[in-house]
Design a protein around this motif. Sequence first.
Motif, PDB file in Angstrom:
ATOM      1  N   ILE A 157      19.736  -0.582  31.091  1.00  0.00           N
ATOM      2  CA  ILE A 157      19.145  -1.755  31.749  1.00  0.00           C
ATOM      3  C   ILE A 157      20.081  -2.214  32.867  1.00  0.00           C
ATOM      4  CG2 ILE A 157      18.254  -4.084  31.367  1.00  0.00           C
ATOM      5  CD1 ILE A 157      18.157  -3.360  28.338  1.00  0.00           C
ATOM      6  N   ASP A 158      19.493  -2.552  34.013  1.00  0.00           N
ATOM      7  CA  ASP A 158      20.333  -3.002  35.132  1.00  0.00           C
ATOM      8  C   ASP A 158      20.660  -4.487  34.992  1.00  0.00           C
ATOM      9  OD1 ASP A 158      18.167  -4.516  36.031  1.00  0.00           O
ATOM     10  OD2 ASP A 158      17.552  -3.050  37.537  1.00  0.00           O
ATOM     11  N   LEU A 159      21.408  -5.023  35.930  1.00  0.00           N
ATOM     12  CA  LEU A 159      21.876  -6.399  35.817  1.00  0.00           C
ATOM     13  C   LEU A 159      20.755  -7.435  35.940  1.00  0.00           C
ATOM     14  CD1 LEU A 159      25.218  -6.247  37.858  1.00  0.00           C
ATOM     15  CD2 LEU A 159      24.930  -6.473  35.380  1.00  0.00           C
ATOM     16  N   SER A 160      19.608  -7.032  36.446  1.00  0.00           N
ATOM     17  CA  SER A 160      18.476  -7.961  36.533  1.00  0.00           C
ATOM     18  C   SER A 160      17.650  -7.975  35.254  1.00  0.00           C
ATOM     19  CB  SER A 160      17.577  -7.588  37.728  1.00  0.00           C
ATOM     20  OG  SER A 160      16.899  -6.361  37.465  1.00  0.00           O
ATOM     21  N   GLY A 161      17.963  -7.068  34.326  1.00  0.00           N
ATOM     22  CA  GLY A 161      17.231  -7.016  33.061  1.00  0.00           C
ATOM     23  C   GLY A 161      16.124  -5.987  33.026  1.00  0.00           C
ATOM     24  N   LYS A 162      15.981  -5.196  34.083  1.00  0.00           N
ATOM     25  CA  LYS A 162      14.922  -4.183  34.113  1.00  0.00           C
ATOM     26  C   LYS A 162      15.459  -2.836  33.623  1.00  0.00           C
ATOM     27  CE  LYS A 162      12.455  -6.339  37.967  1.00  0.00           C
ATOM     28  NZ  LYS A 162      11.949  -6.180  39.369  1.00  0.00           N
ATOM     29  N   GLU A 163      14.647  -2.156  32.835  1.00  0.00           N
ATOM     30  CA  GLU A 163      15.048  -0.848  32.341  1.00  0.00           C
ATOM     31  C   GLU A 163      15.132   0.154  33.494  1.00  0.00           C
ATOM     32  OE1 GLU A 163      13.499  -0.631  27.723  1.00  0.00           O
ATOM     33  OE2 GLU A 163      12.096  -0.033  29.312  1.00  0.00           O
ATOM     34  N   ILE A 164      16.212   0.914  33.518  1.00  0.00           N
ATOM     35  CA  ILE A 164      16.373   1.977  34.512  1.00  0.00           C
ATOM     36  C   ILE A 164      15.770   3.262  33.960  1.00  0.00           C
ATOM     37  CG2 ILE A 164      18.026   3.311  35.864  1.00  0.00           C
ATOM     38  CD1 ILE A 164      20.007   0.990  35.477  1.00  0.00           C
ATOM     39  N   VAL A 165      16.178   3.626  32.736  1.00  0.00           N
ATOM     40  CA  VAL A 165      15.651   4.801  32.047  1.00  0.00           C
ATOM     41  C   VAL A 165      15.659   4.503  30.546  1.00  0.00           C
ATOM     42  CG1 VAL A 165      16.425   6.492  33.764  1.00  0.00           C
ATOM     43  CG2 VAL A 165      17.927   5.878  31.866  1.00  0.00           C
ATOM     44  N   THR A 166      14.870   5.282  29.789  1.00  0.00           N
ATOM     45  CA  THR A 166      14.876   5.181  28.333  1.00  0.00           C
ATOM     46  C   THR A 166      14.834   6.591  27.745  1.00  0.00           C
ATOM     47  OG1 THR A 166      12.499   5.182  27.881  1.00  0.00           O
ATOM     48  CG2 THR A 166      13.485   3.088  28.568  1.00  0.00           C
ATOM     49  N   SER A 167      15.071   6.663  26.446  1.00  0.00           N
ATOM     50  CA  SER A 167      14.975   7.952  25.757  1.00  0.00           C
ATOM     51  C   SER A 167      13.532   8.300  25.429  1.00  0.00           C
ATOM     52  CB  SER A 167      15.804   7.921  24.470  1.00  0.00           C
ATOM     53  OG  SER A 167      15.336   6.893  23.601  1.00  0.00           O
ATOM     54  N   PRO A 203       6.393   5.740  27.198  1.00  0.00           N
ATOM     55  CA  PRO A 203       6.122   4.335  27.507  1.00  0.00           C
ATOM     56  C   PRO A 203       6.686   3.925  28.858  1.00  0.00           C
ATOM     57  CG  PRO A 203       6.944   4.594  25.265  1.00  0.00           C
ATOM     58  CD  PRO A 203       7.131   5.910  25.943  1.00  0.00           C
ATOM     59  N   PRO A 204       6.045   2.966  29.533  1.00  0.00           N
ATOM     60  CA  PRO A 204       6.534   2.508  30.841  1.00  0.00           C
ATOM     61  C   PRO A 204       7.815   1.689  30.688  1.00  0.00           C
ATOM     62  CG  PRO A 204       4.693   1.155  30.110  1.00  0.00           C
ATOM     63  CD  PRO A 204       4.786   2.290  29.136  1.00  0.00           C
ATOM     64  N   LEU A 205       8.583   1.604  31.775  1.00  0.00           N
ATOM     65  CA  LEU A 205       9.787   0.793  31.783  1.00  0.00           C
ATOM     66  C   LEU A 205       9.407  -0.684  31.769  1.00  0.00           C
ATOM     67  CD1 LEU A 205      11.814   2.772  34.477  1.00  0.00           C
ATOM     68  CD2 LEU A 205      11.920   3.007  31.987  1.00  0.00           C
ATOM     69  N   THR A 206      10.228  -1.500  31.121  1.00  0.00           N
ATOM     70  CA  THR A 206       9.877  -2.916  30.969  1.00  0.00           C
ATOM     71  C   THR A 206      11.011  -3.815  31.456  1.00  0.00           C
ATOM     72  OG1 THR A 206      10.766  -2.992  28.706  1.00  0.00           O
ATOM     73  CG2 THR A 206       8.442  -2.408  28.962  1.00  0.00           C
ATOM     74  N   ASP A 207      10.678  -5.089  31.619  1.00  0.00           N
ATOM     75  CA  ASP A 207      11.645  -6.111  31.981  1.00  0.00           C
ATOM     76  C   ASP A 207      12.156  -6.758  30.688  1.00  0.00           C
ATOM     77  OD1 ASP A 207      13.058  -8.337  32.783  1.00  0.00           O
ATOM     78  OD2 ASP A 207      11.657  -8.893  34.367  1.00  0.00           O
ATOM     79  N   ARG A 208      13.451  -6.653  30.429  1.00  0.00           N
ATOM     80  CA  ARG A 208      14.022  -7.163  29.178  1.00  0.00           C
ATOM     81  C   ARG A 208      14.993  -8.307  29.427  1.00  0.00           C
ATOM     82  NH1 ARG A 208      15.275  -2.007  25.368  1.00  0.00           N
ATOM     83  NH2 ARG A 208      15.604  -3.764  23.946  1.00  0.00           N
ATOM     84  N   SER A 209      14.866  -8.929  30.580  1.00  0.00           N
ATOM     85  CA  SER A 209      15.817  -9.973  30.981  1.00  0.00           C
ATOM     86  C   SER A 209      15.798 -11.182  30.054  1.00  0.00           C
ATOM     87  CB  SER A 209      15.538 -10.415  32.421  1.00  0.00           C
ATOM     88  OG  SER A 209      14.205 -10.902  32.540  1.00  0.00           O
ATOM     89  N   SER A 210      14.665 -11.427  29.397  1.00  0.00           N
ATOM     90  CA  SER A 210      14.565 -12.611  28.528  1.00  0.00           C
ATOM     91  C   SER A 210      15.006 -12.331  27.091  1.00  0.00           C
ATOM     92  CB  SER A 210      13.121 -13.139  28.528  1.00  0.00           C
ATOM     93  OG  SER A 210      12.233 -12.164  27.994  1.00  0.00           O
ATOM     94  N   GLU A 211      15.306 -11.096  26.772  1.00  0.00           N
ATOM     95  CA  GLU A 211      15.653 -10.743  25.394  1.00  0.00           C
ATOM     96  C   GLU A 211      17.104 -11.127  25.085  1.00  0.00           C
ATOM     97  OE1 GLU A 211      14.818  -6.693  24.485  1.00  0.00           O
ATOM     98  OE2 GLU A 211      12.772  -6.761  25.292  1.00  0.00           O
ATOM     99  N   PRO A 212      17.351 -11.623  23.864  1.00  0.00           N
ATOM    100  CA  PRO A 212      18.726 -11.978  23.470  1.00  0.00           C
ATOM    101  C   PRO A 212      19.692 -10.797  23.560  1.00  0.00           C
ATOM    102  CG  PRO A 212      17.147 -12.894  21.912  1.00  0.00           C
ATOM    103  CD  PRO A 212      16.370 -11.982  22.810  1.00  0.00           C
ATOM    104  N   ALA A 213      19.190  -9.584  23.308  1.00  0.00           N
ATOM    105  CA  ALA A 213      20.058  -8.407  23.367  1.00  0.00           C
ATOM    106  C   ALA A 213      20.647  -8.249  24.766  1.00  0.00           C
ATOM    107  CB  ALA A 213      19.274  -7.159  22.972  1.00  0.00           C
ATOM    108  N   PHE A 214      19.804  -8.373  25.788  1.00  0.00           N
ATOM    109  CA  PHE A 214      20.276  -8.233  27.166  1.00  0.00           C
ATOM    110  C   PHE A 214      21.166  -9.407  27.552  1.00  0.00           C
ATOM    111  CE2 PHE A 214      19.769  -9.544  31.597  1.00  0.00           C
ATOM    112  CZ  PHE A 214      20.319  -8.439  32.236  1.00  0.00           C
ATOM    113  N   GLN A 215      20.728 -10.610  27.236  1.00  0.00           N
ATOM    114  CA  GLN A 215      21.461 -11.807  27.643  1.00  0.00           C
ATOM    115  C   GLN A 215      22.866 -11.840  27.041  1.00  0.00           C
ATOM    116  OE1 GLN A 215      18.954 -15.084  26.553  1.00  0.00           O
ATOM    117  NE2 GLN A 215      17.417 -14.651  28.113  1.00  0.00           N
TER     118      GLN A 215
END
Length: 271
Positions: free
Chosen positions: A116-126, A130-142
């Motif tokens: 995930i980049d610094l804006s919270g958007k997924e760059i790549v996944t395993s 599934p499509p890439l998602t915005d995870r900026s609001s998730e406690p894990a990212f924050q």
Amino acid sequence: MLFESFKQKLEAYFPRRMRAQMALVLALSVAVPLILLGGLLIRTSQTAVKTTVLRDQQQLVLRVASELGEFIRRPQDLLKSTAAILGTLHADPWRQETALVELALNQEIFGRLSSIDLSGKEIVTSDLGPPLTDRSSEPAFQSAVHGDFYMSNIGFSKDHAPYVTIAVPVKSLGNINGVLAAEVRLRGFWDIVDAIRIGKTGRAYVVSKHGILVADEDKKRVLGNEDLSGDEVVKSVLAGGTGSLESTDASGHQWLKAYTPIQGLGWGVVV
């Protein structure tokens, strides 16, 4: 003849009632000490058995906690090592994706891994589908984007398999430039707990740092997120205590319990 003569003299000297009283006194003088001695031996034996069982359970619970802690630390260490690699590949999504897919294929404990980049958007996944998602609001990212290690409460997949989400910062030259997050499957964690057998009724269970049941032989209790935070033993173990005791449950059953925290996790295990 001599015995018969003695018996006759005894019966003549002691009336029948007196003989009965003497027999009763003699019986009581023998029986009462035997009964008291028997009760003392039983209590002593019970105490010795309880002491032995509690000592053995204390050793068992420490071993189980160590094994469960190692189970959790392994994916944490793997994720941190992978994050260090991603720190050198942050400008190369294709190579990042290769690293995450390879980790997921070689380590079945991992579910979806995300860079995930610094804006919270997924760059790549395993997961290539599934499509890439915005995870900026998730406690894990924050949490991870501010440099902290993160681990969620236990969750359940659609097939009721347990997992937690963990996340670590991705650094390059000492600076945070992203986050690596992963779902960690806990089926093996359950297997360790389920394998514990002590006699016919002994069992083990694990509670989260909030006192929620996360592992038990009765999976309905776990799936129902049963809250044990009010239990005295759970309070002790979540406060960092290690010990053993005898307790009575709501149904009146007596249990010998041993407990200890799982170091570095904040969870507790009770046998």
